[in-house]
Write a protein that holds these residues in place. Sequence first.
Motif: not given
Length: 121
Positions: A24-27, A42-45, A51-59, A87-93
């Motif tokens: 993926g990618a993040i900015s 400010h942040i987009g990913y 690869a979804r559901g593996s914790g990649v976005a959270s990391w 994605s909402a759960r990742v942000i809330e975490k």
Amino acid sequence: MPPPEGLVHAAYWWILDERDAVLGAISLRYALTDFLLQAGGHIGYSVRPSARGSGVASWALGEVLGTARRRSLKSVLITCDDDNLASARVIEKHGGVLEDVRETPIGLKRRYWVDPSAIRP
């Protein structure tokens, strides 16, 4: 040098696995235009479907929030589509506080604010 009107300075990173395959990618955008304040944040990913559901976005979000803290950003806006509950759960975490859900030029968005100083190094 200031960016052209309507643009902001930003950093971009690829999210890679141990074999250097792109997951993926993040900015991180260092400022907000009116559009980014309403819809983009400010942040987009984005993470590839396999690869979804593996914790990649959270990391990745945790890493970039650390960068935001080191750059002394006091409050960071992160948005996601209203129906993107993962994605909402990742942000809330990561401490995201929902300000509102609003219609934007790019669809219905959940808008969260995160205090990067609350993120542990």
